[in-house]
Every structure is written in structure tokens, then in C-alpha cells.
Design a protein around this motif. Structure first.
Motif, PDB file in Angstrom:
ATOM      1  N   LEU A 337       0.730  -1.185   0.165  1.00  0.00           N
ATOM      2  CA  LEU A 337      -0.075   0.160  -0.087  1.00  0.00           C
ATOM      3  C   LEU A 337       0.740   1.455  -0.121  1.00  0.00           C
ATOM      4  CD1 LEU A 337      -2.848  -0.974   2.602  1.00  0.00           C
ATOM      5  CD2 LEU A 337      -3.064  -0.725  -0.082  1.00  0.00           C
ATOM      6  N   LYS A 338       0.671   2.025  -0.963  1.00  0.00           N
ATOM      7  CA  LYS A 338       1.586   3.333  -1.068  1.00  0.00           C
ATOM      8  C   LYS A 338       0.491   4.456  -0.909  1.00  0.00           C
ATOM      9  CE  LYS A 338       4.981   0.718  -2.410  1.00  0.00           C
ATOM     10  NZ  LYS A 338       5.971   0.504  -1.291  1.00  0.00           N
ATOM     11  N   PRO A 339       1.153   5.810  -0.600  1.00  0.00           N
ATOM     12  CA  PRO A 339       0.334   6.705  -0.307  1.00  0.00           C
ATOM     13  C   PRO A 339      -0.414   7.159  -1.764  1.00  0.00           C
ATOM     14  CG  PRO A 339       2.500   7.211   0.714  1.00  0.00           C
ATOM     15  CD  PRO A 339       2.608   5.759  -0.120  1.00  0.00           C
ATOM     16  N   GLU A 340      -1.579   7.387  -1.699  1.00  0.00           N
ATOM     17  CA  GLU A 340      -2.415   7.803  -2.780  1.00  0.00           C
ATOM     18  C   GLU A 340      -1.797   8.853  -3.776  1.00  0.00           C
ATOM     19  OE1 GLU A 340      -5.625   6.976  -5.209  1.00  0.00           O
ATOM     20  OE2 GLU A 340      -6.355   6.677  -2.913  1.00  0.00           O
ATOM     21  N   ALA A 341      -1.408   8.747  -4.978  1.00  0.00           N
ATOM     22  CA  ALA A 341      -0.962   9.804  -5.736  1.00  0.00           C
ATOM     23  C   ALA A 341      -2.022  11.030  -5.734  1.00  0.00           C
ATOM     24  CB  ALA A 341      -0.460   9.441  -7.162  1.00  0.00           C
ATOM     25  N   TYR A 342      -1.496  12.371  -5.816  1.00  0.00           N
ATOM     26  CA  TYR A 342      -2.292  13.339  -6.087  1.00  0.00           C
ATOM     27  C   TYR A 342      -2.654  13.394  -7.301  1.00  0.00           C
ATOM     28  CZ  TYR A 342      -3.354  18.563  -6.533  1.00  0.00           C
ATOM     29  OH  TYR A 342      -4.046  19.516  -6.554  1.00  0.00           O
ATOM     30  N   ASP A 343      -3.966  13.542  -7.584  1.00  0.00           N
ATOM     31  CA  ASP A 343      -4.675  13.313  -8.820  1.00  0.00           C
ATOM     32  C   ASP A 343      -5.918  14.079  -8.984  1.00  0.00           C
ATOM     33  OD1 ASP A 343      -5.643  12.566 -11.453  1.00  0.00           O
ATOM     34  OD2 ASP A 343      -5.770  10.390 -10.796  1.00  0.00           O
ATOM     35  N   PRO A 344      -5.878  15.356  -8.729  1.00  0.00           N
ATOM     36  CA  PRO A 344      -7.070  16.295  -9.088  1.00  0.00           C
ATOM     37  C   PRO A 344      -8.144  15.831 -10.372  1.00  0.00           C
ATOM     38  CG  PRO A 344      -5.432  17.472  -9.429  1.00  0.00           C
ATOM     39  CD  PRO A 344      -4.937  16.307  -9.232  1.00  0.00           C
ATOM     40  N   GLU A 345      -7.516  15.656 -11.457  1.00  0.00           N
ATOM     41  CA  GLU A 345      -8.323  15.336 -12.453  1.00  0.00           C
ATOM     42  C   GLU A 345      -9.049  13.919 -12.202  1.00  0.00           C
ATOM     43  OE1 GLU A 345      -9.330  17.452 -14.900  1.00  0.00           O
ATOM     44  OE2 GLU A 345      -8.033  18.873 -13.291  1.00  0.00           O
ATOM     45  N   GLY A 346      -8.215  13.120 -11.801  1.00  0.00           N
ATOM     46  CA  GLY A 346      -8.865  11.887 -11.394  1.00  0.00           C
ATOM     47  C   GLY A 346     -10.035  11.811 -10.503  1.00  0.00           C
ATOM     48  N   ALA A 347      -9.934  12.849  -9.481  1.00  0.00           N
ATOM     49  CA  ALA A 347     -10.913  13.104  -8.544  1.00  0.00           C
ATOM     50  C   ALA A 347     -12.084  13.407  -8.961  1.00  0.00           C
ATOM     51  CB  ALA A 347     -10.333  13.787  -7.284  1.00  0.00           C
ATOM     52  N   LYS A 348     -11.875  14.352  -9.970  1.00  0.00           N
ATOM     53  CA  LYS A 348     -13.251  15.014 -10.644  1.00  0.00           C
ATOM     54  C   LYS A 348     -13.893  14.071 -11.498  1.00  0.00           C
ATOM     55  CE  LYS A 348     -11.158  19.606 -11.170  1.00  0.00           C
ATOM     56  NZ  LYS A 348     -10.530  20.913 -11.819  1.00  0.00           N
ATOM     57  N   LYS A 349     -13.128  13.151 -12.207  1.00  0.00           N
ATOM     58  CA  LYS A 349     -13.957  12.071 -12.892  1.00  0.00           C
ATOM     59  C   LYS A 349     -14.569  10.953 -12.064  1.00  0.00           C
ATOM     60  CE  LYS A 349     -10.572  12.416 -16.913  1.00  0.00           C
ATOM     61  NZ  LYS A 349      -9.490  11.484 -17.389  1.00  0.00           N
ATOM     62  N   LEU A 350     -13.917  10.707 -11.020  1.00  0.00           N
ATOM     63  CA  LEU A 350     -14.694  10.149 -10.065  1.00  0.00           C
ATOM     64  C   LEU A 350     -15.833  10.625  -9.395  1.00  0.00           C
ATOM     65  CD1 LEU A 350     -11.575   8.564  -8.152  1.00  0.00           C
ATOM     66  CD2 LEU A 350     -13.201   7.176  -9.186  1.00  0.00           C
ATOM     67  N   LEU A 351     -15.943  11.897  -8.990  1.00  0.00           N
ATOM     68  CA  LEU A 351     -17.162  12.570  -8.610  1.00  0.00           C
ATOM     69  C   LEU A 351     -18.162  12.740  -9.658  1.00  0.00           C
ATOM     70  CD1 LEU A 351     -15.440  15.617  -6.779  1.00  0.00           C
ATOM     71  CD2 LEU A 351     -16.550  13.731  -5.769  1.00  0.00           C
ATOM     72  N   ALA A 352     -17.956  12.833 -10.982  1.00  0.00           N
ATOM     73  CA  ALA A 352     -18.604  12.779 -11.946  1.00  0.00           C
ATOM     74  C   ALA A 352     -19.591  11.499 -12.115  1.00  0.00           C
ATOM     75  CB  ALA A 352     -18.163  13.055 -13.245  1.00  0.00           C
ATOM     76  N   ALA A 353     -18.374  10.255 -12.082  1.00  0.00           N
ATOM     77  CA  ALA A 353     -19.037   8.680 -12.123  1.00  0.00           C
ATOM     78  C   ALA A 353     -20.098   8.776 -11.136  1.00  0.00           C
ATOM     79  CB  ALA A 353     -17.827   7.990 -12.299  1.00  0.00           C
ATOM     80  N   ALA A 354     -19.881   9.150 -10.006  1.00  0.00           N
ATOM     81  CA  ALA A 354     -20.677   8.855  -8.800  1.00  0.00           C
ATOM     82  C   ALA A 354     -21.972   9.835  -8.791  1.00  0.00           C
ATOM     83  CB  ALA A 354     -19.837   9.091  -7.702  1.00  0.00           C
ATOM     84  N   GLY A 355     -22.227  10.538  -9.648  1.00  0.00           N
ATOM     85  CA  GLY A 355     -23.308  11.569 -10.011  1.00  0.00           C
ATOM     86  C   GLY A 355     -23.272  12.781  -9.315  1.00  0.00           C
ATOM     87  N   TYR A 356     -22.026  13.309  -8.976  1.00  0.00           N
ATOM     88  CA  TYR A 356     -21.536  14.634  -8.429  1.00  0.00           C
ATOM     89  C   TYR A 356     -20.572  15.569  -9.508  1.00  0.00           C
ATOM     90  CZ  TYR A 356     -23.607  12.428  -4.463  1.00  0.00           C
ATOM     91  OH  TYR A 356     -24.501  11.532  -3.714  1.00  0.00           O
ATOM     92  N   PRO A 357     -21.133  15.792 -10.593  1.00  0.00           N
ATOM     93  CA  PRO A 357     -20.105  16.473 -11.672  1.00  0.00           C
ATOM     94  C   PRO A 357     -19.928  17.830 -11.113  1.00  0.00           C
ATOM     95  CG  PRO A 357     -22.382  16.132 -12.579  1.00  0.00           C
ATOM     96  CD  PRO A 357     -22.413  15.516 -11.290  1.00  0.00           C
ATOM     97  N   ASP A 358     -20.908  18.456 -10.461  1.00  0.00           N
ATOM     98  CA  ASP A 358     -20.659  19.564  -9.880  1.00  0.00           C
ATOM     99  C   ASP A 358     -19.999  19.679  -8.366  1.00  0.00           C
ATOM    100  OD1 ASP A 358     -21.219  20.837 -12.293  1.00  0.00           O
ATOM    101  OD2 ASP A 358     -23.505  20.620 -11.818  1.00  0.00           O
TER     102      ASP A 358
END
Length: 520
Positions: A337-358
Motif C-alpha cells: 500500500l503506497k500513499p495515494e497519488a495526487y490526482d485532482p483530475e482523476g478526483a473530478k472524474k470519480l465525482l462525476a461518475a458517482a453522480g456529482y459532476p458539480d
């Protein structure tokens, strides 16, 4: 003759000036408040550290976290479900009465009777299903199933005098009435939020402390704590402010002691309610469902956090980015287990996929006087979340108010720091399915529940073979953290500042034990 006397007086004063003030007294500035002197009331580090001066447990741990004899001189597994502990003979309580097996059994029973505890010790006592007094100095503890870590569990339960504590309330301990232990120091006074005074126990069975009197001053704010050290008002402080580390290192009048500690800082997230109290849309209206119950949202929050920047800037290098629930070197630290890589764009995509694009809005809660730069840590994470569309506000409270509210489920996202000598211990308390009958999940604020994790933790705890136990503990951690049961941030460093002339070996558990401070 008068001249000789003056010269002698001057020589004496000059010699005294080279020693710490009041050579037989020690003054330590604590970085966190001590909320209770009842050693069984709340399982938090500041209280445990203070109680360790007055009380002892069957086993102890050294500065590196290795198990050592305590009030028990030896222990062995009589059979797969029975452990036998031999007590140290001739140990006296502060009132002169002798420690016996009856005191041990009473002390192991007592945590379960404190039903209003904001952080109980019951996760350590619930595995014990029966207790047998074999003789005055021998106790047998039975578990329902094979349980290898019991000698480490009992390290967390202080032994109190049955006579003194039988009908005592937590307030009886705070007043000193029931504060009768076997430790190296005895109680003198307690001014809540200000100071605790202890005096040396002349009947102590072990190595006698160097200090006749110890004063712990509660100095939760960084600037006053450092100022007290620099002014000579205290002889040592915990948690040297990060901005002043270099300054203290360069000052020949002081010494710095540091080491990586066992403490991991992480977020607990509400995963049990359909409507979480501090999660809304960006207009402040409650959401139809709790987004924190969606693993994609939890992963998005993790990806939005720049741990490297958090450690380098907010913590000024006094931490290690974390991907684990326990620190490196601790049993159960899953190396994969490594520290989660900083990925703000990946975070936005995951939020959109979960139904929270905004995105949505939430409030982050944390203490403001417990961990290194804790309030700034909460602020930094709030800024990072806002950048990916999660509009984050911040509320921080003093530790004395924060823990009770967090444990009661008042928050949606709450900061917690946890130190443990074993990963399965930590997982049992932090992500185990809450169960008051077993003591599991006693610090699982988000009420995460995963039967697979529970099974792996239980199997790890049941193992008496070290390699198998470590393997199972790592598997449990991997399962929980891939599910984002909690969101690890970093492993904290510990720092102590000392006046020159005093030495201290820094401890992995971050505890400041007065008897381990010694004049040079």
C-alpha cells in the motif's frame, strides 16, 4: 573570613547556575490537555501518558515498542485459550497495601462498567471471557478462541487498587481520592487545563526516578509552550513547533530529541447514515443521499489530497506521507500500500461518475490542540477539496470537546490520529464493525462495516504464529484501505525540546514519561 564566605557563596551560585532549575524537580510542557485522571475512562494518548506515572499494567513496552515485563514478571499460554500471568511480589500501592491478583481481576473488569466513556478501553478487555485467581500472585485469563496478542492487550489496562476504586467515579480520580496506583509517582494536585503535580513514590519497586517532584503544565498552544521553554519556566516540552525546530537546534542552551512515531493521521468518514449532518449541496440544502457511502467519492477525496505538499509545507517535513493505517516497522504495515497519488483530475472524474459532476459541500472537523499543526492540516485539506469541486468548510475544536462529539457521530468527516503497536489492533478499533459486546469498532466514527475485513482481523488476532499474524493483518489492512474505510494522510514525527543538562530517549509512542528524563 567574610571574604572567604563571599567567595564560597559565589562559587556555589555559579555551580548551581549550570544545573537545571530545581535539580530535584522537573517541569514538562504538555502539548495536549489531560481530560481525566481516571485510567480507565477514555482511551486517548494524553490521559494514558499521565496515568502511566501513577499506575502500571501487567506488561509494558520500551521506547521502541517492544513488550517488556510490568507488574507481571512472566506470562505463558497454558493452552490455546488460556494465558497465565505471574505477578511481581511485594509491589505496594501508594497507600501501602500490597498488589494482589484480586486487584488485577477488578481492574480488567472495570472498563466495561464505565458506560459513559467517550473512548472506552473495552476492545482490550472484551476478548477475555473468564478470569481465575489461581493464588495471590497468579492470574489466568481465558478467551473464547485462541488469541495470541493478549499480553499486548493487557498492556493497555492500568491496574488500580480494588479497595480504593471499588465504588469510585471518574471524579473521585480527578480529585485524587481514588488515585492509588503502584507507579513511580504519587498524585499531588490537578488544576484542570493548567497543571498536574506529582511527587516521587518512595516505595516504588523499580528504578527510582531522578526527580522529587514533577509538574506537567498544560500548554496546548505552540507559541506559549516554546516561550515557556526558552524563558526557563519549564525544562522540557513536547511537540516543538515546526517553525522553530531549526531555531532550537541552533541554540546551544537546548537539545532536540526526535524520531518517527507510531501515529498515523487520517480521515474518518460517515458511511452509515443516508443523510449526513454536514453534507449538503452547494446552496446548503441536504442531499437526497449521503455521497460518503459511495467508494468512488471516498476515493475522489483521497486523490484530491496532495500528501507531499501537506507534509512539506503544512507540517514542514515532520511527517511521512501515508498509505497505511499503521507506521512503517509496525506489525501489519502493508508494504504494497503506497500513499495515494495526487490526482485532482482523476478526483473530478470519480465525482462525476458517482453522480456529482458539480461536486457538493461538506464541513471538515478536527481538533485544534492535539496534533502537529492540526488546525492548519484541516484548512489545507479543505482548500485541496475545494479545487476538485467539493466545497469544504472547516470547524475545529479543543480536544476536550472534539472527541466526545466525534464519537457521538456529530460529524461527517473527522480527523483522527492513532498510534498502535500492531495493525490488527488498530483495525479492530478503527474499522471493525462496531459491536459493544466485543468492543470492536470503539473508535470507528464512520461506522464502516465490512465482514471480509472483520474476518481477516479476527484471524490475525487468533494467530499465535508471528509470520501468519503479520500476513493476515496486512491482508486486512489492504482490504479496508482499498475500500477507503478511512483515508490515511501521514505518519507523524515526534519532537521534544530539552534544556541542556537533561537527556531523554524519544519514544515511538510519543509519550513523555518523567522518569525517563534524566539529568546529565
Amino acid at each position: 573570613m567574610p571574604r572567604f564566605r563571599h567567595a564560597l557563596s559565589a562559587l556555589t551560585l555559579a555551580f548551581a547556575a549550570t544545573l537545571p532549575a530545581h535539580a530535584a524537580d522537573l517541569r514538562i510542557g504538555l502539548a495536549a490537555d489531560v481530560s481525566s485522571l481516571d485510567p480507565h475512562f477514555v482511551n486517548i494518548a494524553p490521559n494514558i501518558a499521565l496515568s502511566s506515572h501513577l499506575f502500571e499494567s501487567l506488561t509494558s513496552v520500551d521506547a521502541n515498542g517492544k513488550l517488556q515485563p510490568g507488574l507481571a514478571t512472566s506470562w505463558k499460554a497454558v493452552d490455546p485459550t488460556t494465558w497465565e500471568f505471574k505477578l511481581r511480589r511485594g509491589v505496594k500501592f501508594h497507600d501501602g497495601s500490597e498488589l494482589t491478583a484480586d486487584d488485577v481481576v477488578f481492574s480488567l473488569d472495570r472498563p466495561a462498567t464505565l458506560t459513559n466513556s467517550p473512548g472506552p478501553f473495552t476492545s482490550y478487555t472484551k476478548p477475555i471471557v473468564a478470569k481465575q485467581v489461581v493464588d495471590r500472585y497468579t492470574v489466568r485469563l481465558k478467551t473464547a478462541t485462541p488469541y495470541g496478542p493478549l499480553p499486548l492487550d493487557v498492556n493497555s489496562i492500568f491496574i488500580v487498587s480494588k479497595k480504593a476504586a471499588q465504588n469510585a467515579t471518574p471524579e473521585d480520580f480527578n480529585s485524587g481520592k481514588a488515585l492509588i496506583g503502584t507507579g513511580p509517582f504519587k498524585f499531588a494536585s490537578f488544576k484542570r487545563g493548567e497543571a498536574i503535580e506529582l511527587v516521587r513514590n518512595p516505595q516504588y519497586w523499580g528504578e527510582k526516578p531522578a526527580w522529587d517532584k514533577v509538574t506537567f503544565r498544560i500548554l496546548t498552544s505552540d507559541a506559549p509552550r516554546l516561550a515557556a521553554l526558552l524563558a526557563g519556566d519549564v525544562d522540557a516540552i513536547e511537540n516543538v513547533p515546526t517553525a522553530d525546530i531549526a531555531r532550537l537546534k541552533a541554540n546551544p542552551k537546548f537539545v532536540l530529541a526526535q524520531r518517527a512515531s507510531w501515529r498515523t493521521l487520517f480521515w474518518q468518514l460517515d458511511q452509515w447514515r443516508d443523510n449526513s449532518p454536514y453534507v449538503t449541496d452547494k446552496a446548503g440544502k441536504p442531499l437526497a443521499k449521503n455521497p460518503l457511502k459511495d467508494v468512488r467519492v471516498r476515493q475522489a477525496i483521497s486523490k484530491a489530497i496532495n500528501r507531499d505538499a501537506l507534509v512539506e509545507r503544512t507540517l514542514e517535513g515532520l511527517a511521512i506521507p501515508a498509505g497505511n493505517i499503521v507506521s512503517p516497522g509496525i506489525l501489519g504495515n502493508a508494504k504494497a500500500l503506497k500513499p495515494e497519488a495526487y490526482d485532482p483530475e482523476g478526483a473530478k472524474k470519480l465525482l462525476a461518475a458517482a453522480g456529482y459532476p458539480d461536486g457538493f459541500a461538506l464541513t471538515l472537523h478536527g481538533p485544534n490542540n492535539r496534533y502537529i499543526n492540526d488546525e492548519q492540516v484541516v484548512q489545507t485539506v479543505a482548500q485541496l477539496l475545494t479545487r476538485v469541486g467539493i466545497q469544504a468548510k472547516v470547524e475545529t475544536l479543543p480536544l476536550s470537546a472534539y472527541f466526545g462529539k466525534a464519537r457521538a457521530g456529530d460529524y461527517s468527516v473527522a480527523l483522527l490520529g492513532w498510534g498502535s503497536l500492531a495493525g490488527d489492533f488498530a483495525l479492530r478499533s478503527l474499522v471493525g464493525t462496531p459491536n459493544p459486546d466485543t468492543g470492536w469498532g470503539s473508535w470507528n466514527w464512520g461506522r464502516y462495516s465490512n465482514p471480509k475485513v472483520d474476518q481477516l482481523v479476527a484471524a490475525s488476532l487468533a494467530s499465535v504464529e508471528p509470520q501468519e499474524r503479520e500476513k493476515l493483518a496486512e491482508q486486512a489492512a489492504t482490504q479496508a484501505l482499498k475500500d477507503y474505510a478511512v483515508i490515511p494522510l501521514y505518519h507523524q514525527y515526534a519532537s521534544w525540546g530539552l534544556k541542556k543538562g537533561i537527556k531523554f530517549t524519544p519514544r515511538v509512542d510519543e509519550f513523555s514519561f518523567a522518569w525517563q528524563f534524566k539529568p546529565e
